[in-house]
Scaffold this motif. Structure first.
Motif: not given
Length: 209
Positions: A117-134
């Motif tokens: 679950a932690i790994e899924r959460g970290l992957a989601l947070d990284a993706l959301n951060r990338e989308i936010f920056i873009r």
């Protein structure tokens, strides 16, 4: 793998035995860790880190995990949450799931389930951060467009040619061509294909001030 590459984990649980056990274990596994005994302490002392995930007990004094989940939403903190619970009523679980946590684990749970679950959460947070920056980068460029160029920008994304743009906006084809060139220049995209790739999946309404 170093802590910086594995990501950050906040653990919020008023049970000191569980909190210390999880922070020690996860720290040994290479995650950077912060442990908090209450939701209030977490709100007062923690800083946003990326990528990160919050392992959160449901039942705690003063402010519950679910109340913290709702408070974080109002504050604009979108760290993915993993709920852990020793005993929860169905209404608590339903309320918690409305906030779309990564997982809801009942104690005692398998550590591997938590890690997954932690790994899924970290992957989601990284993706959301990338989308936010873009999105912010696109919006910064979009704000340099004139109102007419923004209209042309929208029609370009819809696939209209210079002729189609001129007909929609009731302007001359040469004028449409100039606006189109200005849009590409200001959006820093040499060609239409670059602009389409940059804005793929973007909600244009999100660009509005």
């Amino acid at each position: 793998m170093s802590a910086s590459t594995r990501g950050h984990v906040y653990v919020v649980d008023d049970n000191s035995d569980i909190r210390v056990y999880l922070t020690d274990l996860l720290g040994q596994m290479g995650y950077s860790i912060e442990g908090y005994e209450s939701a209030q302490t977490f709100l007062q002392q923690s800083f946003d880190m990326f990528p990160a995930v919050l392992v959160l007990d449901v039942r705690m004094p003063n402010m519950s995990g679910i109340e913290l989940q709702e408070k974080m939403k109002t504050l604009g903190r979108h760290t993915p949450i993993i709920f852990i619970s020793g005993e929860s009523q169905s209404e608590e679980i339903i309320r918690a799931m409305k906030g779309q946590p990564i997982e809801f684990l009942l104690k005692p749970f398998q550590i591997q389930d938590l890690i997954d679950a932690i790994e899924r959460g970290l992957a989601l947070d990284a993706l959301n951060r990338e989308i936010f920056i873009r999105k912010n980068e696109i919006r910064r460029k979009w704000l340099t467009l004139s109102s007419r160029e923004r209209a042309v920008f929208t029609l370009m994304l819809e696939g209209h040619t210079n002729k189609g743009i001129s007909e929609h906006l009731d302007i001359l084809p040469d004028t449409a061509k100039k606006h189109r060139a200005n849009v590409l220049q200001k959006m820093e995209t040499p060609q239409l294909s670059d602009l389409l790739a940059l804005c793929k999946g973007l909600d244009l309404k999100a660009l509005e001030p």
